[in-house]
Design a protein around this motif. Structure first.
Motif, mmCIF file in Angstrom:
data_model
loop_
_atom_site.group_PDB
_atom_site.id
_atom_site.type_symbol
_atom_site.label_atom_id
_atom_site.label_comp_id
_atom_site.label_asym_id
_atom_site.label_seq_id
_atom_site.Cartn_x
_atom_site.Cartn_y
_atom_site.Cartn_z
ATOM 1 N N THR A 165 -15.185 49.292 18.757
ATOM 2 C CA THR A 165 -16.154 49.992 17.916
ATOM 3 C C THR A 165 -16.996 48.999 17.117
ATOM 4 O OG1 THR A 165 -14.708 51.923 17.710
ATOM 5 C CG2 THR A 165 -16.436 51.680 16.060
ATOM 6 N N PHE A 166 -16.335 48.006 16.534
ATOM 7 C CA PHE A 166 -17.083 46.972 15.796
ATOM 8 C C PHE A 166 -18.103 46.290 16.702
ATOM 9 C CE2 PHE A 166 -13.618 45.912 12.388
ATOM 10 C CZ PHE A 166 -13.747 47.198 11.888
ATOM 11 N N PHE A 167 -17.682 45.973 17.919
ATOM 12 C CA PHE A 167 -18.569 45.260 18.842
ATOM 13 C C PHE A 167 -19.850 46.046 19.120
ATOM 14 C CE2 PHE A 167 -15.456 42.200 21.213
ATOM 15 C CZ PHE A 167 -15.156 41.611 20.003
ATOM 16 N N ASN A 168 -19.761 47.371 19.053
ATOM 17 C CA ASN A 168 -20.948 48.203 19.286
ATOM 18 C C ASN A 168 -22.010 48.031 18.207
ATOM 19 O OD1 ASN A 168 -20.588 49.591 21.747
ATOM 20 N ND2 ASN A 168 -19.076 50.937 20.803
ATOM 21 N N TYR A 169 -21.631 47.423 17.084
ATOM 22 C CA TYR A 169 -22.567 47.232 15.968
ATOM 23 C C TYR A 169 -22.962 45.770 15.790
ATOM 24 C CZ TYR A 169 -21.300 51.995 14.588
ATOM 25 O OH TYR A 169 -21.105 53.367 14.570
ATOM 26 N N LEU A 170 -22.449 44.879 16.626
ATOM 27 C CA LEU A 170 -22.686 43.449 16.451
ATOM 28 C C LEU A 170 -23.637 42.904 17.516
ATOM 29 C CD1 LEU A 170 -19.057 42.245 15.637
ATOM 30 C CD2 LEU A 170 -20.954 42.511 14.033
ATOM 31 N N SER A 171 -24.624 42.164 17.076
ATOM 32 C CA SER A 171 -25.570 41.533 17.993
ATOM 33 C C SER A 171 -24.984 40.241 18.534
ATOM 34 C CB SER A 171 -26.886 41.226 17.269
ATOM 35 O OG SER A 171 -27.506 42.405 16.803
ATOM 36 N N ALA A 172 -25.298 39.937 19.789
ATOM 37 C CA ALA A 172 -24.873 38.684 20.412
ATOM 38 C C ALA A 172 -25.820 38.372 21.560
ATOM 39 C CB ALA A 172 -23.434 38.778 20.922
ATOM 40 N N ASP A 173 -25.860 37.114 21.972
ATOM 41 C CA ASP A 173 -26.711 36.713 23.095
ATOM 42 C C ASP A 173 -26.089 37.165 24.412
ATOM 43 O OD1 ASP A 173 -28.574 35.557 21.468
ATOM 44 O OD2 ASP A 173 -28.038 33.482 21.913
ATOM 45 N N GLY A 174 -26.798 38.025 25.114
ATOM 46 C CA GLY A 174 -26.350 38.443 26.437
ATOM 47 C C GLY A 174 -25.014 39.157 26.392
ATOM 48 N N TYR A 175 -24.100 38.706 27.252
ATOM 49 C CA TYR A 175 -22.800 39.365 27.394
ATOM 50 C C TYR A 175 -21.695 38.603 26.668
ATOM 51 C CZ TYR A 175 -25.792 41.115 31.081
ATOM 52 O OH TYR A 175 -26.861 41.625 31.759
ATOM 53 N N ASN A 176 -22.088 37.714 25.776
ATOM 54 C CA ASN A 176 -21.143 36.858 25.073
ATOM 55 C C ASN A 176 -20.233 37.669 24.148
ATOM 56 O OD1 ASN A 176 -20.251 35.063 22.760
ATOM 57 N ND2 ASN A 176 -21.178 33.533 24.075
ATOM 58 N N LEU A 177 -18.928 37.457 24.270
ATOM 59 C CA LEU A 177 -17.964 38.108 23.388
ATOM 60 C C LEU A 177 -17.351 37.138 22.379
ATOM 61 C CD1 LEU A 177 -16.043 40.502 25.811
ATOM 62 C CD2 LEU A 177 -17.905 41.059 24.239
ATOM 63 N N THR A 178 -17.406 35.846 22.683
ATOM 64 C CA THR A 178 -16.821 34.860 21.770
ATOM 65 C C THR A 178 -17.451 34.968 20.392
ATOM 66 O OG1 THR A 178 -16.664 33.381 23.678
ATOM 67 C CG2 THR A 178 -16.190 32.434 21.544
ATOM 68 N N HIS A 179 -18.754 35.166 20.370
ATOM 69 C CA HIS A 179 -19.470 35.279 19.093
ATOM 70 C C HIS A 179 -19.014 36.521 18.325
ATOM 71 C CE1 HIS A 179 -22.646 34.711 16.194
ATOM 72 N NE2 HIS A 179 -23.149 35.911 16.444
ATOM 73 N N LYS A 180 -18.793 37.613 19.040
ATOM 74 C CA LYS A 180 -18.382 38.840 18.362
ATOM 75 C C LYS A 180 -16.959 38.722 17.813
ATOM 76 C CE LYS A 180 -21.489 42.010 20.765
ATOM 77 N NZ LYS A 180 -21.658 43.364 21.313
ATOM 78 N N TYR A 181 -16.053 38.146 18.593
ATOM 79 C CA TYR A 181 -14.690 37.941 18.088
ATOM 80 C C TYR A 181 -14.706 37.041 16.857
ATOM 81 C CZ TYR A 181 -12.133 40.160 21.926
ATOM 82 O OH TYR A 181 -11.600 41.078 22.803
ATOM 83 N N GLN A 182 -15.539 35.993 16.904
ATOM 84 C CA GLN A 182 -15.597 35.083 15.768
ATOM 85 C C GLN A 182 -16.219 35.759 14.551
ATOM 86 O OE1 GLN A 182 -14.267 31.836 15.576
ATOM 87 N NE2 GLN A 182 -14.648 32.364 13.429
ATOM 88 N N THR A 183 -17.222 36.603 14.780
ATOM 89 C CA THR A 183 -17.882 37.284 13.668
ATOM 90 C C THR A 183 -16.909 38.145 12.883
ATOM 91 O OG1 THR A 183 -20.033 37.293 14.793
ATOM 92 C CG2 THR A 183 -19.721 38.901 13.023
#
Length: 502
Positions: A165-183
């Motif tokens: 759910t959090f990831f649905n609100y977080l911007s990131a470059d392309g399909y990158n998930l590392t940035h979202k986990y770190q955020t």
């Protein structure tokens, strides 16, 4: 007040009704905006992105983006406070898959947040795929949900569902998930997002795995800052302005040299023009040459980017051949009919008018950086082994640096995939747009930058040597990425010694 808590009223209402330690000012977090005001702001938000964002459909089709825009508009039939409106905008913006396009609070809300302390979920976490580990609990008397436990659910919601759910609100470059986990691992982001999206209760049920591996259940109290404030605060002498500035510089960029191990560690936490990086780089690389250091670690884990000119300068001290910033860099518009809502519009307009030129594709290209090759530094150039530490916070200009030097034989990228895209990003000029009614802001990058057209689209710079978090490493507060570098240096020395004997 207690009844409101038990009903799970959202965090922002708590701020208004319950937080007695908040300072008094004109901003009212409970204020609601009418559907007419919200729709006017939302229409501007959509129109400006559709007019000027150069990568609106780069990763997501126009049909899908239109669907998300329409879905957001359908949620504006009731009056909403600012934070709920921001959530709607953030959800839509995340679908663009551009890490530089983000929604920000109004200036008044930002000032209010800086000056007040509020109720919140008490937990901070470190998150990575399949694991969300508690790193701190603001309720220091809680002896159950402590540092090191693995979260399984909060209020019956599986932790993976919360993360998704959090990831649905977080911007990131392309399909990158590392940035979202770190955020969501940064500071208090996890607890703030939880309150904003799910709301809070006075007591919340948590299921977790304790440090012995047993599944446990407990209730945690919402964090109440009034109970955590001592009646008498100790008097602490405040550093002078000069001392504070020195400490700030040191936190942003520093270098330690271990001559015994022939190793230097350079930490660069941003490429801001405010921290005299030109002088820092010049003195640092001069020192490396004089002390004949052969191993250099460049720590970019906390580097979210900044000036490409300064990123470029660091690259020139390491690069062994001429290099180019990008294959292409262009804007889709030179001017906007919504200019009165765009901050620093005049400066952006001048840049686009004099530095960007229309080409056959109809876009306005920044030809200088498309054609210019930059030469390595001759004076104090570093020719030893370089280890670059990266992670989810390594973004924008920091990713550009890592991407440029990665192919060299003397460079090893260690850590996790960068948060910034290796193929490209949308950035360069990034003015804020302020919406007229709610005063909510969003960042509007004006240039699409394709770093390497042959790179995999939608991913960051992948390290040659992965160093990933583990429960044990986080529990012991180990710098597992730096440990990996020291191991690589030791192995290389041992290999050299063996080959030297033959």
């Amino acid at each position: 007040m207690i009844a409101a808590m038990k009903k799970g009223y959202p965090l922002i209402l708590w701020l208004f009704f319950a937080c007695s330690c908040a300072v008094s000012n004109k901003y009212d977090p409970a204020k609601k905006y009418s559907p007419g005001q919200l729709k006017e702001d939302y229409t501007l938000f959509r129109n400006i992105l559709e007019e000027s964002h150069p990568s609106l459909y780069w990763y997501t089709s126009k049909d899908s983006i239109d669907y998300y825009f329409d879905q957001g508009a359908r949620q504006l039939n009731d009056s909403l406070p600012e934070y709920k409106f921001r959530n709607i905008l953030s959800y839509v913006v995340a679908k663009i898959r551009c890490g530089h396009t983000t929604v920000r609070s109004s200036k008044a809300a930002s000032r209010y947040s800086d000056r007040s302390r509020s109720f919140s979920l008490p937990l901070s976490v470190k998150a990575w795929p399949d694991t969300v580990m508690v790193t701190s609990n603001l309720n220091r008397k809680d002896s159950n949900v402590t540092r090191g436990v693995i979260l399984r659910s909060i209020e019956g919601r599986p932790i993976q569902s919360i993360v998704d759910t959090f990831f649905n609100y977080l911007s990131a470059d392309g399909y990158n998930l590392t940035h979202k986990y770190q955020t969501i691992s940064n500071g208090g982001m996890f607890r703030n997002m939880y309150g904003s999206i799910f709301g809070l209760r006075r007591k919340m049920n948590v299921e977790y795995i304790d440090t012995t591996g047993s599944i446990k259940a407990a209730q945690i109290d919402v964090y109440n800052p009034t109970l955590d404030s001592p009646a008498h605060r100790p008097v602490v002498k405040r550093p002078s302005a000069r001392q504070r500035r020195k400490m700030e510089f040191q936190a942003q960029r520093n270098m330690q040299v271990d001559t015994a191990k022939n190793l230097a560690i350079m930490e660069v936490n941003g490429f801001s023009k405010s921290y005299r990086l030109r002088t820092f780089f010049r003195k640092s690389f001069k020192k490396l040459r004089k002390e004949k250091v052969q191993n250099l670690v460049i720590d970019l884990r906390g580097n979210g980017g900044g000036s490409v000119v300064l990123s470029n300068l660091l690259t020139r001290y390491i690069a062994n051949a001429p290099f180019k910033i990008a294959d292409s860099i262009y804007a889709v518009k030179r001017k906007s009919k919504y200019h009165k809502y765009i901050e620093d519009y005049f400066q952006s307009r001048l840049f686009l008018l004099f530095m960007a030129h229309k080409r056959e594709d109809g876009n306005y290209h920044f030809k200088y950086y498309e054609r210019k090759y930059f030469s390595p530094k001759k004076k104090n150039h570093f020719n030893g082994d370089v280890y670059v530490l990266t992670g989810g916070n390594t973004f924008s200009a920091a990713t550009l640096f890592a991407k440029t030097i990665k192919p060299q034989d003397n460079v090893t990228i260690v850590g996790e995939e960068t948060g910034g895209g290796a193929y490209g990003n949308t950035a360069w000029l990034i003015p804020d747009v302020e919406l007229p009614n709610t005063k909510v802001r969003f960042r509007l990058p004006l240039f699409r930058l394709i770093i390497d057209k042959n790179e995999v689209k939608g991913r960051g710079v992948i390290p040659e040597v992965e160093a990933l978090p583990t429960v044990q490493a986080i529990m012991r507060n180990e710098d597992f990425k730096m440990q990996k570098v020291r191991q690589l240096i030791l192995e290389k020395r041992q290999d050299s010694a063996v080959h030297g004997l033959k």
